[in-house]
Design an enzyme around this catalytic site. Structure first.
Site, PDB file in Angstrom:
ATOM      1  N   LYS A  16       0.840  -1.214   0.000  1.00  0.00           N
ATOM      2  CA  LYS A  16       0.000   0.000   0.000  1.00  0.00           C
ATOM      3  C   LYS A  16       0.863   1.248   0.000  1.00  0.00           C
ATOM      4  CE  LYS A  16       0.888   1.480   4.312  1.00  0.00           C
ATOM      5  NZ  LYS A  16       1.685   2.621   4.588  1.00  0.00           N
ATOM      6  N   PRO A 102       8.827  -3.979  -0.825  1.00  0.00           N
ATOM      7  CA  PRO A 102      10.069  -3.647  -0.095  1.00  0.00           C
ATOM      8  C   PRO A 102       9.951  -3.908   1.411  1.00  0.00           C
ATOM      9  CG  PRO A 102       9.470  -1.871  -1.607  1.00  0.00           C
ATOM     10  CD  PRO A 102       8.345  -2.856  -1.635  1.00  0.00           C
ATOM     11  N   GLY A 105       9.830  -0.639   4.252  1.00  0.00           N
ATOM     12  CA  GLY A 105       9.906   0.449   3.278  1.00  0.00           C
ATOM     13  C   GLY A 105       8.771   1.438   3.379  1.00  0.00           C
ATOM     14  N   GLY A 106       7.857   1.237   4.338  1.00  0.00           N
ATOM     15  CA  GLY A 106       6.711   2.139   4.433  1.00  0.00           C
ATOM     16  C   GLY A 106       5.591   1.749   3.495  1.00  0.00           C
ATOM     17  N   ALA A 112       1.165  -7.077   4.899  1.00  0.00           N
ATOM     18  CA  ALA A 112       0.664  -7.903   3.791  1.00  0.00           C
ATOM     19  C   ALA A 112       0.909  -9.377   4.100  1.00  0.00           C
ATOM     20  CB  ALA A 112       1.358  -7.504   2.490  1.00  0.00           C
ATOM     21  N   ASP A 144      -1.801  -1.596   9.967  1.00  0.00           N
ATOM     22  CA  ASP A 144      -2.089  -1.610   8.525  1.00  0.00           C
ATOM     23  C   ASP A 144      -2.741  -2.922   8.072  1.00  0.00           C
ATOM     24  OD1 ASP A 144      -1.048   0.937   8.100  1.00  0.00           O
ATOM     25  OD2 ASP A 144       0.969   0.165   7.739  1.00  0.00           O
TER      26      ASP A 144
HETATM   27  O1  C5P Z   1       0.658  -1.121  14.422  1.00  0.00           O
HETATM   28  P1  C5P Z   1       2.059  -1.330  13.987  1.00  0.00           P
HETATM   29  O2  C5P Z   1       2.718  -2.500  14.659  1.00  0.00           O
HETATM   30  O3  C5P Z   1       2.200  -1.386  12.495  1.00  0.00           O
HETATM   31  O4  C5P Z   1       2.825  -0.032  14.412  1.00  0.00           O
HETATM   32  C1  C5P Z   1       4.215  -0.022  14.589  1.00  0.00           C
HETATM   33  C2  C5P Z   1       4.546   1.118  15.537  1.00  0.00           C
HETATM   34  O5  C5P Z   1       4.284   2.374  14.874  1.00  0.00           O
HETATM   35  C3  C5P Z   1       3.718   1.165  16.792  1.00  0.00           C
HETATM   36  O6  C5P Z   1       4.273   0.360  17.791  1.00  0.00           O
HETATM   37  C4  C5P Z   1       3.766   2.644  17.147  1.00  0.00           C
HETATM   38  O7  C5P Z   1       4.997   2.954  17.774  1.00  0.00           O
HETATM   39  C5  C5P Z   1       3.782   3.325  15.788  1.00  0.00           C
HETATM   40  N1  C5P Z   1       2.428   3.740  15.363  1.00  0.00           N
HETATM   41  C6  C5P Z   1       1.843   4.854  15.976  1.00  0.00           C
HETATM   42  N2  C5P Z   1       0.612   5.270  15.588  1.00  0.00           N
HETATM   43  C7  C5P Z   1      -0.067   4.618  14.605  1.00  0.00           C
HETATM   44  C8  C5P Z   1       0.499   3.483  13.978  1.00  0.00           C
HETATM   45  C9  C5P Z   1       1.759   3.061  14.381  1.00  0.00           C
HETATM   46  O8  C5P Z   1       2.443   5.470  16.863  1.00  0.00           O
HETATM   47  N3  C5P Z   1      -1.269   5.061  14.247  1.00  0.00           N
END
Ligand code: C5P
Length: 304
Positions: A16, A102, A105-106, A112, A144
């Site tokens: 995405k 990637p 990679g954001g 996924a 995500d």
């Molecule tokens: O939810 P996910 O594991 O993908 O998020 C990784 C890290 O990114 C979280 O532990 C948090 O530090 C940060 N994050 C956040 N706010 C969001 C999504 C992610 O601070 N809305």
């Protein structure tokens, strides 16, 4: 397992981009509230699972995947653990991931893989979690993952897990410029907080009608001035070399360029697939890893 259950299941899930990403100040849990324009792209990771004596993960890719853990900290393994804890007792699984998205990679490559693993394992072992269970499981795996399950186009709120999906009238063409370096998502969020200091930042209530119309109609020229990423300043301060990637993507002809999510992947917006291929080729000639992609209305789905 019933005798007619297939022995191997393959499911693919899209990468995405966030065409717009607004980030508010963190709540008491440390998570940041978002208003974001999630868009799935035609770039897929495939996860193949089969029943096994013990858990294992194998990864194949045309790029370096040595930073991805192969143990229980990998999101596909966590997906197996969560299914077992919350949905039903299941045997161990051998899991193979074919990556094209990637790494770090954001572009939600890990999400996924997690989304594809949930669907593949549930199907392999004959589980049918209802939609509420599936949503909770996806949320627990990562912010995500709920979007990656549905894919296509969606406005995301909350942590990115509260979705308003909609159908585009026409796809968009993008160039993806990936990097061998990686950025850690939590660190990028932390850097954003540092850059903002004490200032409390609230979110816009919604996207402008101009942005929504351009996104829905796949009108790249109208969309270009509206691309926005609050995490870009943080990603740039952690990886200053991204300034020239953004510039070179513009010089190669993109209508707009921006860091994707928490980076370091950069996206360039193109007017059509041919334009995207031209930009990608120019960047490849300069030594970048760049490719043209289209957006997709699809989400995570089984492969035949
Ligand atoms: O939810 P996910 O594991 O993908 O998020 C990784 C890290 O990114 C979280 O532990 C948090 O530090 C940060 N994050 C956040 N706010 C969001 C999504 C992610 O601070 N809305």
């Amino acid at each position: 397992m019933s005798p007619d259950t297939p022995e191997t299941i393959s499911v693919r899930a899209p990468g995405k981009v966030n065409l717009a990403l607004y980030v508010g100040s963190p709540d008491i849990t440390g998570f940041h509230p978002l208003l974001t324009a999630f868009q799935a792209v035609d770039l897929w990771d495939a996860v193949t699972v089969s029943s096994a004596e013990a858990m294992s993960i194998d990864i194949s890719a045309a790029f370096d995947v040595s930073t991805i853990p192969l143990d229980s900290s990998n999101l596909v393994w966590r997906a197996h653990d969560l299914l077992r804890e919350h949905i039903g007792e299941i045997p161990s699984a051998a899991i193979t991931i074919d990556k094209t998205i990637p790494v770090s990679g954001g572009m939600a490559g890990g999400s996924a893989d997690a989304a594809a693993a949930v669907i593949a394992l549930a199907q392999l072992f004959g589980l049918s979690p209802d939609s509420a269970h599936l949503r909770d499981l996806a949320r627990a795996l990562g912010s995500d993952v709920p979007f990656t399950l549905v894919g296509g186009s969606a406005v995301g709120r909350g942590r990115g897990d509260v979705l308003e999906p909609f159908r585009n009238n026409s796809p968009l063409s993008l160039v993806i410029v990936s990097s061998d370096a990686t950025l850690s998502t939590p660190e990028v969020y932390r850097r954003l907080d540092d850059l903002r200091g004490e200032d409390k930042v609230s979110l816009p209530d919604s996207f402008s009608p101009e942005f929504m119309a351009a996104w829905r109609d796949g009108d790249a020229h109208a969309l270009a001035p509206h691309l926005h990423n609050d995490l870009q300043a943080a990603a740039l301060s952690m990886m200053p070399a991204l300034h020239s990637v953004l510039e070179d993507t513009m010089t190669a002809g993109a209508l707009a360029s921006m860091v994707s999510g928490s980076g370091p992947t950069v996206i360039g917006l193109a007017s059509d697939p041919e334009h995207a291929s031209d930009i990608a080729q120019r960047l490849v000639e300069q030594g970048y890893r760049a490719m043209a992609v289209e957006t997709t209305p699809l989400g995570t789905h089984p492969l035949p």
